[in-house]
Scaffold this motif. Structure first.
Motif, PDB file in Angstrom:
ATOM      1  N   LEU A  55     -12.276  18.216 -37.704  1.00 46.90           N
ATOM      2  CA  LEU A  55     -12.210  16.797 -36.762  1.00 46.90           C
ATOM      3  C   LEU A  55     -10.985  16.849 -35.840  1.00 46.90           C
ATOM      4  O   LEU A  55     -10.311  15.818 -36.412  1.00 46.90           O
ATOM      5  CB  LEU A  55     -12.935  15.588 -37.446  1.00 46.90           C
TER       6      LEU A  55
ATOM      7  N   LEU B 121     -23.642  14.803 -35.806  1.00 49.58           N
ATOM      8  CA  LEU B 121     -24.600  13.875 -36.649  1.00 49.58           C
ATOM      9  C   LEU B 121     -24.632  12.382 -36.433  1.00 49.58           C
ATOM     10  O   LEU B 121     -23.464  11.820 -36.497  1.00 49.58           O
ATOM     11  CB  LEU B 121     -24.072  14.203 -38.364  1.00 49.58           C
ATOM     12  N   ILE B 122     -25.264  11.867 -35.972  1.00 48.88           N
ATOM     13  CA  ILE B 122     -25.562  10.363 -35.587  1.00 48.88           C
ATOM     14  C   ILE B 122     -26.672   9.632 -36.421  1.00 48.88           C
ATOM     15  O   ILE B 122     -27.790   9.960 -36.631  1.00 48.88           O
ATOM     16  CB  ILE B 122     -26.087  10.262 -34.194  1.00 48.88           C
ATOM     17  N   ALA B 123     -25.949   9.065 -37.444  1.00 50.90           N
ATOM     18  CA  ALA B 123     -26.852   8.279 -38.275  1.00 50.90           C
ATOM     19  C   ALA B 123     -26.425   6.856 -38.532  1.00 50.90           C
ATOM     20  O   ALA B 123     -25.376   6.274 -38.150  1.00 50.90           O
ATOM     21  CB  ALA B 123     -26.499   8.959 -39.769  1.00 50.90           C
ATOM     22  N   ASP B 124     -27.442   5.949 -39.150  1.00 55.18           N
ATOM     23  CA  ASP B 124     -27.311   4.547 -39.188  1.00 55.18           C
ATOM     24  C   ASP B 124     -26.165   4.496 -40.214  1.00 55.18           C
ATOM     25  O   ASP B 124     -26.119   5.203 -41.283  1.00 55.18           O
ATOM     26  CB  ASP B 124     -28.362   4.014 -39.766  1.00 55.18           C
ATOM     27  N   ASP B 125     -25.517   3.436 -39.949  1.00 57.53           N
ATOM     28  CA  ASP B 125     -24.007   3.170 -40.957  1.00 57.53           C
ATOM     29  C   ASP B 125     -24.819   2.875 -42.223  1.00 57.53           C
ATOM     30  O   ASP B 125     -23.910   2.933 -43.331  1.00 57.53           O
ATOM     31  CB  ASP B 125     -23.252   1.885 -40.139  1.00 57.53           C
TER      32      ASP B 125
ATOM     33  N   LEU C 269     -26.920   4.077 -43.874  1.00 53.40           N
ATOM     34  CA  LEU C 269     -27.632   5.336 -44.564  1.00 53.40           C
ATOM     35  C   LEU C 269     -26.508   5.697 -45.717  1.00 53.40           C
ATOM     36  O   LEU C 269     -25.456   5.568 -45.681  1.00 53.40           O
ATOM     37  CB  LEU C 269     -27.634   6.509 -43.795  1.00 53.40           C
TER      38      LEU C 269
ATOM     39  N   ARG D 201     -19.827  16.878 -36.413  1.00 53.29           N
ATOM     40  CA  ARG D 201     -19.184  15.592 -36.205  1.00 53.29           C
ATOM     41  C   ARG D 201     -19.853  14.569 -36.745  1.00 53.29           C
ATOM     42  O   ARG D 201     -21.173  14.589 -36.636  1.00 53.29           O
ATOM     43  CB  ARG D 201     -18.727  15.660 -34.722  1.00 53.29           C
ATOM     44  N   LEU D 202     -19.090  13.541 -37.221  1.00 56.13           N
ATOM     45  CA  LEU D 202     -19.817  12.407 -37.581  1.00 56.13           C
ATOM     46  C   LEU D 202     -19.969  11.188 -36.669  1.00 56.13           C
ATOM     47  O   LEU D 202     -18.725  11.179 -36.331  1.00 56.13           O
ATOM     48  CB  LEU D 202     -19.367  11.980 -38.961  1.00 56.13           C
ATOM     49  N   SER D 203     -20.974  10.651 -36.306  1.00 55.37           N
ATOM     50  CA  SER D 203     -20.864   9.739 -35.063  1.00 55.37           C
ATOM     51  C   SER D 203     -21.816   8.446 -35.622  1.00 55.37           C
ATOM     52  O   SER D 203     -22.659   8.576 -36.296  1.00 55.37           O
ATOM     53  CB  SER D 203     -21.407   9.991 -33.833  1.00 55.37           C
ATOM     54  N   HIS D 204     -21.706   7.356 -34.904  1.00 56.95           N
ATOM     55  CA  HIS D 204     -22.277   6.259 -35.140  1.00 56.95           C
ATOM     56  C   HIS D 204     -23.341   6.271 -34.393  1.00 56.95           C
ATOM     57  O   HIS D 204     -23.379   6.731 -33.096  1.00 56.95           O
ATOM     58  CB  HIS D 204     -21.476   5.005 -35.022  1.00 56.95           C
TER      59      HIS D 204
END
Lengths: 164, 188
Positions: free
Chosen positions: B74, B153-157, B159, B180-183
């Motif tokens: 990252l 990766l866009i995921a609900d917080d 999760l 990459r991790l995204s909100h």
């Protein structure tokens, strides 16, 4: 009265070869499995790692690692301390500043084209052991906090299979 | 270098000594070498050493752990995303490699109230399971050829981290270069 022949002393020579074979095989077994210098840093019994069967074996050892944990509530675990978000932010800053100062000391003045000088990213690998019950949001925020301080290489510790 | 009976300084048992008056061949006289004596090999010192080595390895033995690592890169200055395709025709070097394909994909993960994984989408396509996600990513990487695939990766917080880690693991195992991790509010 003559002594019976059964009472005469005899030198018993047990056959030790099978025992030696077994012991050498055991030594070979343990030698094959021995793994020196692999103490797991940042292990915390309060953290239950997630199970990800699809995960591949991780990369090799790195020069500089920074280990941290994340409990189920999203608090950062460093050593025996539990840090709230504000203290965690200060801790990330301290760690990044210390490493940056070290790198600047090590770099020679005439070599500005190193990877660190070009991008500003620290070469340190942050090893994060997050609890499986933690939220994705807390993990993402922790990584983002570290990223904002200059850390770019992360390693999330997971389990390949459930441990007994 | 081995020493044979003919090179010994003294006659071995069962081997006739050759002298000036011993003109006949030994085989001709029907001599056979006597069976060798039992050689006593002192195994006790070796066994002592072996037991000490065994004790050392047993005491330092640790059960191999099932831990493994998911590596994420990252960078603080992310690489620029490619612009939208302008529809320009470009020759392809291989019929199996599609150079018009985007090498940035978005994986969306929605969570239910308990934090478990509710739905998964790759781009706009609904993915029925995590295994299917891995299969699709592998096929996509084959189509990309040598170009690296990057996944966001866009995921609900809310999760849980475990299903999120499984998604990241499947992406890594499929050959995705970076994850990459995204909100959820992140722009695609």
């Amino acid at each position: 009265m003559p002594r019976s022949s059964s009472s005469q002393s005899k030198v018993l020579t047990p056959n030790l070869t099978p025992m030696l074979d077994m012991v050498l095989q055991l030594i070979t077994f343990f030698m094959m499995l021995v793994h020196f210098g692999s103490r797991l840093e940042g292990v915390n019994r309060g953290v239950r790692l997630p199970v990800a069967p699809a995960a591949l074996p991780g990369a090799g050892m790195t020069v500089d690692q920074l280990s941290a944990g994340l409990d189920a509530r999203g608090n950062l675990l460093v050593g025996d301390e539990t840090l709230d978000p504000q203290a965690a932010a200060a801790w990330w800053k301290r760690q990044a500043d210390a490493r940056r100062a070290g790198l600047e000391l090590l770099e020679e003045p005439g070599t500005p084209d190193s990877a660190f000088a070009e991008s500003g990213d620290l070469p340190t690998v942050v090893v994060l052991r997050a609890d499986r019950s933690a939220s994705y949001g807390s993990v993402r925020k922790t990584l983002a906090e570290a990223q904002s301080r200059g850390f770019a290489h992360f390693s999330l510790v997971v389990l390949k299979r459930e441990e007994p | 270098m081995s020493v044979g009976p003919d090179q010994m300084l003294f006659p071995a048992r069962g081997v006739p000594a050759e002298g000036p008056d011993d003109g006949e061949d030994a085989s001709a006289r029907g001599y056979r070498p006597a069976p060798p004596e039992d050689i006593y090999f002192p195994a006790a010192p070796m066994l002592d050493m072996a037991f000490q080595l065994l004790a050392f390895f047993v005491l330092t033995f640790r059960v191999p752990t099932a831990e493994t690592h998911l590596d994420l890169l990252l960078p603080t200055t992310p690489a620029a995303l490619p612009t939208a395709s302008r529809g320009l025709a470009r020759p392809t070097s291989s019929p199996l490699v599609d150079t018009d394909l985007e090498n940035d994909l978005i994986v969306r993960a929605e969570a239910d109230e308990l934090g478990d994984l509710k739905s998964l989408r790759l781009g706009e396509a609904e993915i029925p399971s995590l295994d299917a996600l891995g299969v699709r990513l592998k096929r996509y990487i084959e189509l990309l050829g040598n170009r690296p695939l990057r996944v966001r990766l866009i995921a609900d917080d809310r999760l849980l981290y475990e299903p999120a880690a499984r998604i990241v693991a499947i992406c890594s195992a499929a050959g995705v270069a970076t994850v990459r991790l995204s909100h959820p509010g992140a722009s695609p």
